[in-house]
Design a protein around this motif. Structure first.
Motif, PDB file in Angstrom:
ATOM      1  N   SER A   1       0.842  -1.196   0.000  1.00 54.08           N
ATOM      2  CA  SER A   1       0.000   0.000   0.000  1.00 54.08           C
ATOM      3  C   SER A   1       0.874   1.241   0.000  1.00 54.08           C
ATOM      4  N   TYR A   2       0.252   2.392  -0.267  1.00 54.13           N
ATOM      5  CA  TYR A   2       0.961   3.667  -0.338  1.00 54.13           C
ATOM      6  C   TYR A   2       0.342   4.642   0.657  1.00 54.13           C
TER       7      TYR A   2
ATOM      8  N   THR B   1      -6.124   5.205  -0.006  1.00 55.89           N
ATOM      9  CA  THR B   1      -5.430   4.726  -1.194  1.00 55.89           C
ATOM     10  C   THR B   1      -5.674   3.231  -1.405  1.00 55.89           C
TER      11      THR B   1
ATOM     12  N   LEU C   1      -3.020  -3.577  -2.498  1.00 53.71           N
ATOM     13  CA  LEU C   1      -2.681  -4.690  -3.384  1.00 53.71           C
ATOM     14  C   LEU C   1      -2.332  -5.904  -2.532  1.00 53.71           C
TER      15      LEU C   1
ATOM     16  N   TYR D   1      -6.508  -6.320  -6.382  1.00 54.54           N
ATOM     17  CA  TYR D   1      -6.214  -4.888  -6.312  1.00 54.54           C
ATOM     18  C   TYR D   1      -7.506  -4.155  -5.955  1.00 54.54           C
TER      19      TYR D   1
ATOM     20  N   TYR E   1      -9.256  -0.888  -5.348  1.00 54.68           N
ATOM     21  CA  TYR E   1      -9.039   0.515  -5.688  1.00 54.68           C
ATOM     22  C   TYR E   1     -10.315   1.354  -5.565  1.00 54.68           C
TER      23      TYR E   1
ATOM     24  N   TYR F   1       5.885   3.710   0.798  1.00 52.62           N
ATOM     25  CA  TYR F   1       5.161   2.487   0.498  1.00 52.62           C
ATOM     26  C   TYR F   1       5.346   1.527   1.674  1.00 52.62           C
TER      27      TYR F   1
ATOM     28  N   LEU G   1       4.934  -3.041 -10.289  1.00 49.71           N
ATOM     29  CA  LEU G   1       3.605  -2.434 -10.415  1.00 49.71           C
ATOM     30  C   LEU G   1       3.251  -2.176 -11.879  1.00 49.71           C
TER      31      LEU G   1
ATOM     32  N   LEU H   1      -0.678   2.585  -7.069  1.00 50.84           N
ATOM     33  CA  LEU H   1      -1.023   2.749  -5.659  1.00 50.84           C
ATOM     34  C   LEU H   1      -0.958   4.201  -5.208  1.00 50.84           C
TER      35      LEU H   1
ATOM     36  N   THR I   1      -8.617   6.167  -3.833  1.00 54.67           N
ATOM     37  CA  THR I   1      -9.650   5.220  -4.242  1.00 54.67           C
ATOM     38  C   THR I   1     -10.816   5.984  -4.867  1.00 54.67           C
TER      39      THR I   1
END
Length: 343
Positions: free
Chosen positions: A244-245, A252, A255, A265, A267, A305, A328, A335, A339
């Motif tokens: 994740s970020y 966010t 994954l 994933y 999102y 990250y 990625l 990421l 969202t």
């Protein structure tokens, strides 16, 4: 005449005796077993004077007011409890070691005890779902009208409360059942709970209807009370990594990578209780390359990250990580973004 007088006197005596018994019965029935005063930690806060009888609860709720020329307001109400729940309530109160008259403050109780007392003030149904003891608890929401409280006990047993509510969030029905699977399957459930909570500070987790690939069959076995969902559980995929970020001020994507080289994933977000639908696919990349090269990249880059492995180890890196970006890009996943609403 003497016989008639004796009969009358005898009848009066019986009536007096019966009347006394009835009076004593109702007097005892309405005797207060416990009086508790509970103060919550709100500002300005509220006070609940709780009177516990043999078969009912009386509550005087006082809402304090801190504004100028504002007066506190009070409301009174009572709830009838079943015999079973009265027994649970009395057991709970005795466990608090409170005397006949006792003041209790929210800060002096643990989360479980506070939840139970809040349940008392809301009515029997809320008390019943709060008083169930647990080592771990999952509160799983299927939709806005159906949820499951899953209690993992210290002895390895699992008790589930299936809760139905109306659109006003009033509880309309509670169905309680015990999970009685084979010992090996009970072990699967308890190991799942231990793994789920191993990095959590609290012993309660809230889950919505979005279930991950590696937990769907376990959760389905619990809510359906059907161990056939666990038939091939040892052959199912296991989670390998979560990436994740955390570098922007919004929620966010996440994954999730599995040991069969598939990924999920996530999102999107949803506000209508529908399960999230992730992008799914396969990957062919050695994730250890990303972790092994973390030290090459400086911390002053954008990020960070987070990479969490199956053992709970958390690695931090930044968007200067060439191997991470390479991976990625290979699965066309981003990421460093917010969202979006699920359509």
């Amino acid at each position: 005449m003497k016989i008639i007088k004796k009969i009358i006197m005898y009848s009066i005596g019986i009536l007096l005796f019966v009347g006394s018994c009835i009076f004593i019965y109702y007097m005892c029935k309405n005797d207060t077993l416990y009086n508790l005063t509970y103060y919550d930690d709100g500002e300005p806060g509220s006070k609940y004077d709780i009177s516990i009888y043999n078969d009912k609860i009386g509550i005087v709720e006082t809402h304090f007011c801190s504004a100028v020329d504002c007066e506190s307001n009070t409301e009174k109400y009572e709830y009838k409890y079943s015999k079973e729940n009265m027994e649970k309530l009395i057991k709970f109160v005795k466990g608090l070691n409170i005397k006949l008259l006792g003041d209790i403050e929210e800060k002096d109780l643990n989360d479980y005890q506070n939840d139970v007392i809040r349940g008392i003030t809301l009515g029997e149904n809320f008390f019943e779902i709060a008083v169930e003891e647990y080592n771990y608890k999952i509160e799983y929401s299927e939709n806005k009208n159906l949820s499951y409280n899953i209690h993992f006990k210290n002895d390895g047993s699992v008790v589930v409360k299936k809760i139905k509510t109306n659109d006003d969030y009033d509880i309309t029905d509670i169905d309680t059942y015990n999970i009685n699977f084979k010992s090996k399957n009970m072990e699967v459930l308890n190991n799942y709970a231990k793994e789920l909570f191993k990095n959590e500070k609290e012993n309660v987790i809230y889950k919505n209807s979005t279930l991950y690939k590696d937990e769907k069959n376990i959760m389905q076995s619990i809510i359906k009370n059907d161990e056939t969902y666990l038939k091939n559980i040892n052959d199912e995929v296991k989670l390998s990594f979560i990436i994740s970020y955390n570098g922007i001020n919004c929620e966010t994507p996440i994954l999730r990578l599995y040991d069969d080289n598939t990924y999920e994933y996530f999102y999107t977000i949803s506000y209508d209780d529908k399960p999230l639908i992730p992008k799914m696919g396969t990957y062919n990349y050695d994730i250890s390359k990303i972790i092994d090269n973390i030290d090459k990249y400086e911390e002053n880059q954008s990020g960070p990250y987070s990479i969490i492995d199956a053992n709970g180890n958390n690695y931090t890196t930044y968007n200067s990580n060439v191997e991470l970006n390479e991976f990625l890009n290979s699965i066309d996943v981003k990421l460093e973004t917010c969202t979006v609403n699920q359509e």
